[in-house]
Scaffold this motif. Sequence first.
Motif, short mmCIF file in Angstrom:
data_model
loop_
_atom_site.label_atom_id
_atom_site.label_comp_id
_atom_site.label_asym_id
_atom_site.label_seq_id
_atom_site.Cartn_x
_atom_site.Cartn_y
_atom_site.Cartn_z
N VAL A 121 40.97 -66.36 21.21
CA VAL A 121 40.64 -64.97 20.95
C VAL A 121 40.73 -64.10 22.19
N GLY B 215 37.17 -52.77 2.85
CA GLY B 215 36.41 -53.60 3.77
C GLY B 215 35.12 -54.05 3.12
N GLY B 217 32.42 -52.74 2.86
CA GLY B 217 31.74 -51.71 2.08
C GLY B 217 32.05 -51.77 0.60
N SER B 241 40.26 -55.72 5.28
CA SER B 241 39.80 -56.12 6.61
C SER B 241 39.58 -57.64 6.59
N GLY B 260 45.89 -60.33 11.64
CA GLY B 260 46.55 -60.23 10.34
C GLY B 260 47.88 -59.53 10.52
N GLY B 272 35.56 -48.18 3.07
CA GLY B 272 34.47 -49.09 3.41
C GLY B 272 34.83 -50.04 4.53
N GLY B 310 31.41 -40.47 2.41
CA GLY B 310 30.95 -40.61 1.03
C GLY B 310 31.11 -42.03 0.54
N LEU B 312 32.66 -44.84 -1.56
CA LEU B 312 34.02 -45.06 -2.06
C LEU B 312 34.06 -45.12 -3.58
C1 LIG Z 1 39.53 -62.45 17.52
C2 LIG Z 1 39.20 -61.54 16.41
C3 LIG Z 1 40.19 -61.16 15.54
C4 LIG Z 1 39.91 -60.28 14.49
N1 LIG Z 1 40.94 -59.89 13.69
C5 LIG Z 1 40.70 -58.98 12.74
C6 LIG Z 1 41.76 -58.51 11.91
O1 LIG Z 1 42.92 -58.91 12.04
N2 LIG Z 1 41.47 -57.61 10.97
C7 LIG Z 1 40.20 -57.12 10.76
O2 LIG Z 1 40.01 -56.27 9.88
N3 LIG Z 1 39.18 -57.56 11.52
C8 LIG Z 1 39.40 -58.49 12.49
N4 LIG Z 1 38.34 -58.95 13.24
C9 LIG Z 1 36.98 -58.62 12.81
C10 LIG Z 1 36.48 -57.27 13.25
O3 LIG Z 1 35.92 -57.38 14.53
C11 LIG Z 1 35.41 -56.74 12.28
O4 LIG Z 1 34.38 -57.70 12.19
C12 LIG Z 1 35.92 -56.45 10.88
O5 LIG Z 1 37.11 -55.70 10.92
C13 LIG Z 1 34.88 -55.69 10.10
O6 LIG Z 1 35.29 -55.56 8.77
P1 LIG Z 1 34.79 -54.37 7.86
O7 LIG Z 1 35.13 -53.07 8.50
O8 LIG Z 1 35.33 -54.61 6.52
O9 LIG Z 1 33.21 -54.61 7.78
P2 LIG Z 1 32.01 -53.85 8.45
O10 LIG Z 1 32.18 -53.72 9.91
O11 LIG Z 1 30.78 -54.52 7.95
O12 LIG Z 1 32.09 -52.39 7.84
C14 LIG Z 1 31.80 -52.05 6.53
C15 LIG Z 1 31.80 -50.53 6.43
O13 LIG Z 1 31.65 -50.12 5.08
C16 LIG Z 1 30.86 -48.96 5.02
N5 LIG Z 1 30.33 -48.87 3.65
C17 LIG Z 1 29.34 -49.60 3.07
N6 LIG Z 1 29.22 -49.25 1.78
C18 LIG Z 1 30.11 -48.30 1.51
C19 LIG Z 1 30.46 -47.55 0.34
N7 LIG Z 1 29.84 -47.75 -0.84
N8 LIG Z 1 31.44 -46.64 0.43
C20 LIG Z 1 32.08 -46.42 1.61
N9 LIG Z 1 31.79 -47.10 2.75
C21 LIG Z 1 30.82 -48.04 2.70
C22 LIG Z 1 29.84 -49.16 6.11
O14 LIG Z 1 29.33 -47.90 6.55
C23 LIG Z 1 30.65 -49.87 7.20
O15 LIG Z 1 31.22 -48.93 8.10
C24 LIG Z 1 38.60 -59.80 14.30
C25 LIG Z 1 37.60 -60.19 15.19
C26 LIG Z 1 37.88 -61.04 16.23
C27 LIG Z 1 36.82 -61.41 17.20
#
Ligand SMILES: Cc1cc2nc3c(=O)[nH]c(=O)nc-3n(C[C@H](O)[C@H](O)[C@H](O)COP(=O)(O)OP(=O)(O)OC[C@H]3O[C@@H](n4cnc5c(N)ncnc54)[C@H](O)[C@@H]3O)c2cc1C
Lengths: 267, 331
Positions: A121, B215, B217, B241, B260, B272, B310, B312
């Motif tokens: 990583v 994501g 969310g 995500s 990815g 999200g 808002g 989603l």
């Molecule tokens: C080495 C390494 C590689 C990685 N590679 C990738 C990669 O290739 N791709 C990747 O995506 N991540 C990768 N990650 C992970 C990255 O760091 C994050 O953990 C990840 O992207 C978070 O995913 P998320 O945004 O879906 O979730 P979260 O960070 O949990 O975000 C969720 C979001 O949804 C919102 N939300 C909640 N409910 C609602 C609703 N009803 N309507 C609208 N919004 C809402 C929240 O406010 C929050 O902002 C990697 C991490 C590491 C260490």
Amino acid sequence: MKIIVLIKQVPEMERVKFDTTRGVINRKSAGVEINPFDLNALEAALQIKEEFAAEVIALSMGPTRAEGVIKEAIARGADDGILLTDRKFSGADTRATAYLLASAIDKIGNVDLVIAGEMTVDGDTAQVGPQTAEYLGLAHIAYVTKLEEITEDYLTVVAPTWDGNYSKKINYPGLITVTKDLNTPRLPLLKRKLEVREAEVEKWGIADFETELDPQDVGLKGSCTRVRKIEVPSPVEREGKMWTGDQLREAITEVAQICQEKDRMGE
Amino acid sequence: MTEKEYNGIFVFAEQRGGEIHHVSYELLNKAEELAAELNCPIFAALLGPTGIKAEELIYRGANKVYYLEDQAFGQPDELFYKENLVDLIDELKPEIILVGATNFGRSLAPRVAAALDTGLTADCTELRVDQAGKLLQIRPAFSENILAQIETVTYPQMATVRYKEFVERKRDGTLEGEIIKKRPTKVQDQSVEILELLEQQEINIAEAEVVVAGGKGIKKAAGFELLQRLATELGGVIGASRDIIDVGYLSKEYQIGYSGYRIAPKIYIACGISGAPQHVAGIKEADKIIAINTDPSAPIFEVADYGIVGDLYQVIPRLIEEVEEDERRDN
Ligand SMILES: Cc1cc2nc3c(=O)[nH]c(=O)nc-3n(C[C@H](O)[C@H](O)[C@H](O)COP(=O)(O)OP(=O)(O)OC[C@H]3O[C@@H](n4cnc5c(N)ncnc54)[C@H](O)[C@@H]3O)c2cc1C
């Protein structure tokens, strides 16, 4: 059967803070851990061990403080571990790293299978596995997502290549690199954790290699690439228009329009 | 051997099922820029079964195409490819070698580099030539927080580049060049056997014009049906995500980001998704980024062109309605 698992100590990338003005990571902002993909590599080795009487050895290159990852690998079930550590090993690029790992694997001898994580990583190159295979003169399969058949002579695995998932067979001796999809790593056993805490980790420096290793081939000297400069990327300018709560109607109208305009551009 | 003995830019032209992968045309575009500076020829190496339209590589800027014909190249066997590439490279002695960082390229290039005992830089986002004629390889490091400028002290200088990082060389049917057909110099061995293609990839998210991604969310797998409706309406595909892949809602071919796919759609809609640097790393080349998130301080809004604060589940149905409405009006 003898299996080597390649592991590396890395900063906790999900937590680490970055000093953007100086272009370095703030090492105090997060701890260190085993490169997550290497845990999947170790788990794969342990699963093979469950089927056959295999010996699993964790192998790492790094500073002396990286002995922590060897101890953790043993606590998780590896039989043994070796840390390659020497000031002359520092500054290694992927080529010099792979060369050293391959030399150590040769020195260990009679190895049937080498398993590595798909990438680290912090380095994020995915190069060390295939480079190590090449220096060992072994075939390899990269990005393994599933072990299908485990035997004492070969493995059949699933790996994504080109536009699909392939079933591939690798005859021992060979090397595979594995992805997170492969398995869920088991946790360290408390009993073993306590056992290894005080144990001495076997360390090999350049002097331990004698004839197998030319000092010109390791560390910075053995590296074919050099970092010339570090730049902090300038952020891309984006429009940055935002709507909240009561502006939803306006937002929907405008966003729908943008979607449609762009959609037509492609036609 | 001195560097003067090395001349030319060597592009590995990946093919799959006899079709040349478009990353090869992107590499040729960059090769043309570099060759203009270095005043050197561009070679393309095509290893594949018979019947591939090798002239396409000429129309995309290659001066010479070395076409190694053999049915066995129809299988993704890195060892077999490596052995034959190394022989060709030894014969041509190019100063620069470019390989697409597809999963095959990322697995093959390190073997080739090690066999040649030369350096390799992964996933370069920019390539330039300095005044001394050395290749400067720029690649992001530490989750894209920094850009490292790397040089190779050995020859050839090798780099991989992700698909969609550079734009394609436009096809020009008037370009001329030479196609040199060859037989493989090495035979396939049995240390790795490619048994069968289990399943074809469902989607190719890297090529989509519109991507609607979800994501954490989204909270439930069924939420992707909603995203799929919007995507279909806009002629696009869905994406996600990493957390979504981790919980098993979608398979890995939908993952956008650093570990990815990197995507370059006209429109990217993040629903999200918080906007972690590792996620954002995959969407930088999108023309327009639209974000929908309940949290006004979510980092995704910092990189978005348009942000809607808002839920989603309230925003997207209305967006679908509006788009349908607009279409009806237009027809
Ligand atoms: C080495 C390494 C590689 C990685 N590679 C990738 C990669 O290739 N791709 C990747 O995506 N991540 C990768 N990650 C992970 C990255 O760091 C994050 O953990 C990840 O992207 C978070 O995913 P998320 O945004 O879906 O979730 P979260 O960070 O949990 O975000 C969720 C979001 O949804 C919102 N939300 C909640 N409910 C609602 C609703 N009803 N309507 C609208 N919004 C809402 C929240 O406010 C929050 O902002 C990697 C991490 C590491 C260490």
